[in-house]
Design a protein around this motif. Structure first.
Motif, PDB file in Angstrom:
ATOM      1  N   PHE A 131       0.544  -1.268  -0.135  1.00 43.76           N
ATOM      2  CA  PHE A 131      -0.168  -0.143  -0.214  1.00 43.76           C
ATOM      3  C   PHE A 131       0.802   1.034  -0.241  1.00 43.76           C
ATOM      4  O   PHE A 131       2.141   1.311   0.449  1.00 43.76           O
ATOM      5  CB  PHE A 131      -0.991   0.007   1.174  1.00 43.76           C
ATOM      6  N   GLY A 132       0.154   2.195  -0.453  1.00 47.75           N
ATOM      7  CA  GLY A 132       1.205   3.292  -0.676  1.00 47.75           C
ATOM      8  C   GLY A 132       0.379   4.760  -0.243  1.00 47.75           C
ATOM      9  O   GLY A 132      -0.610   4.751   0.466  1.00 47.75           O
ATOM     10  N   SER A 133       0.715   5.931  -0.946  1.00 51.40           N
ATOM     11  CA  SER A 133       0.282   7.076  -0.436  1.00 51.40           C
ATOM     12  C   SER A 133      -1.359   7.482  -0.945  1.00 51.40           C
ATOM     13  O   SER A 133      -1.911   8.181  -0.358  1.00 51.40           O
ATOM     14  CB  SER A 133       1.032   8.130  -1.147  1.00 51.40           C
ATOM     15  N   THR A 134      -1.977   6.584  -1.973  1.00 50.11           N
ATOM     16  CA  THR A 134      -3.226   6.616  -2.103  1.00 50.11           C
ATOM     17  C   THR A 134      -3.716   5.124  -2.383  1.00 50.11           C
ATOM     18  O   THR A 134      -2.724   4.184  -2.405  1.00 50.11           O
ATOM     19  CB  THR A 134      -3.520   7.517  -3.479  1.00 50.11           C
ATOM     20  N   GLN A 139       4.400   0.966  -2.463  1.00 53.74           N
ATOM     21  CA  GLN A 139       5.539   1.593  -2.182  1.00 53.74           C
ATOM     22  C   GLN A 139       6.596   0.496  -2.664  1.00 53.74           C
ATOM     23  O   GLN A 139       6.776  -0.645  -2.067  1.00 53.74           O
ATOM     24  CB  GLN A 139       5.841   2.078  -0.934  1.00 53.74           C
TER      25      GLN A 139
END
Lengths: 155, 242
Positions: A131-134, A139
């Motif tokens: 999972f990342g920034s949105t 990542q």
């Protein structure tokens, strides 16, 4: 006041200028979330599909579509949400994928991971988190230039 | 079709989404914090679809929406399984709860993707994509921590032992369910065994199962406390809008 109905192609061209609120380098059309544009009588009907069901950008996207179309003189507008078939990154345009990479986000790959580091093009990359920034990103990190980067998840 | 089956799906994702969001700003590492927040966001998004459809199917006479279902029902009206209302405790318990739920959730959604009701099928197809990621991540974490240090292994085994009595309820089923949940158990068990073996964790012997969440007969005390936090704003300020 628009006296004649604008062509659907022209509306698509307007929407191709509306940036994604989270990743402004690509447009809503590049992202593949505009599923249909059509006239129903004198009402312009635009069908939008969400990327992720909980993506908080969805409400902003609808506001931006409406603002762009109103600015071009559309008065009667209906925005429809359609969740099936579900959005897939296959609907992203090739131009959109190239723009993502030059912006520093590795575009989605069917293999499930980035093809190369968007900064130095090395193929030596490793996953940091699914999972990342949105919701749409993960990542990753380049083990050559050591820079972390976002990868647009393939769904 | 009974709307209870839709409410069960939506209450599971709502209650777990709220629980997981309690970690926001508190997770042991930034990447974990982001991952948990994203998972919670997906679950709340799915809740809007399930409860939105339930409200629509109840008809205008009821005058309910996804929001009124989430914020204006009391604990005894919720139909989530007991597993998802269990408190977060430590990160190991949180991730074990997530893993056990994800493993059931993905199988349930795959079955519902083929549902004869087009709207149920659409929500399930959308959710399958998100939950595939959830299960991948929670499985990886259970394996990394189970097969990790002596301390992390002990905590993951303790988490499994603590949560195991809440697994059986996910596979209890009745006519209100959107699909036969009991039929999902063999696939769940096979996947569980693969992950637990790799995680060097031992599946508890007893299959005793606490029941009462999805029927509403008896929730655990934890649900009411959670709802008090979740519902305070719209109940204190009934005219508040987003």
């Amino acid at each position: 006041m628009v006296t004649a109905r604008t062509s659907v192609d022209e509306v698509w061209a307007w929407l191709a200028d509306v940036p994604d609120p989270e990743i402004p380098v690509i447009s809503l059309v590049d992202l593949g979330i505009i599923r249909d544009v059509r006239w129903q009588g004198d009402t312009l009907e635009v069908t939008v599909t969400p990327t992720y069901s909980g993506c908080p950008a969805t409400a902003i996207i609808n506001m931006e579509i409406e603002a762009a179309l109103r600015a071009n003189g559309i008065e009667k507008l209906s925005l429809k949400r359609k969740i099936a078939p579900p959005w897939t990154t296959d609907w992203m345009t090739q131009a959109g994928k190239a723009k993502l990479e030059s912006y520093g986000i590795a575009p989605p790959q069917p293999a499930g991971g980035p093809e190369r580091c968007p900064h130095c093009q090395s193929t030596s990359v490793e996953k940091i988190s699914q999972f990342g920034s949105t919701p749409c990103k993960a990542q990753w990190r380049c083990t050559d230039c050591l820079e972390p980067f976002d990868y647009f998840k393939c769904i | 079709m009974s709307t209870l089956g839709l409410i069960r799906m939506g209450d599971n994702t709502l209650v777990l989404g709220q629980r997981v969001s309690e970690w926001c700003g508190h997770a042991p590492a930034l990447e974990e914090d982001i991952a948990l927040a994203n998972t919670a966001l997906d679950l709340i998004g799915q809740t809007q679809l399930w409860l939105g459809l339930a409200a629509e199917r109840e008809g205008e006479g009821e005058g309910r929406t996804a929001d009124t279902l989430a914020y204006h029902r009391d604990a005894w009206d919720f139909r989530n399984v007991l597993l998802v209302e269990q408190p977060n405790r430590d990160f190991g318990v949180t991730m074990m709860r997530q893993f056990l739920f994800d493993a059931w959730h993905l199988e349930a959604l795959k079955a519902l993707a083929a549902h004869e009701d087009a709207e149920v099928s659409a929500i399930a197809q959308k959710s399958v994509k998100e939950v595939t990621y959830h299960r991948e991540r929670s499985s990886d974490t259970v394996i990394a921590l189970g097969d990790g240090t002596e301390e992390s292994h002990a905590r993951m085994q303790a988490a499994l032992d603590r949560l195991w009595p809440y697994v059986g309820e996910m596979f209890s089923t009745d006519d209100d369910d959107l699909t036969d949940m009991a039929a999902l158990r063999p696939t769940f068990d096979a996947y569980l065994e693969t992950v637990l073996t790799e995680a060097t964790l031992v599946r508890p012997d007893s299959d005793f199962a606490h029941m009462g969440g999805k029927t509403g007969a008896r929730h655990t005390e934890h649900l009411g406390h959670m709802l008090a936090t979740m519902q305070v704003l719209p109940r204190s300020y009934p005219d508040a809008t987003w």
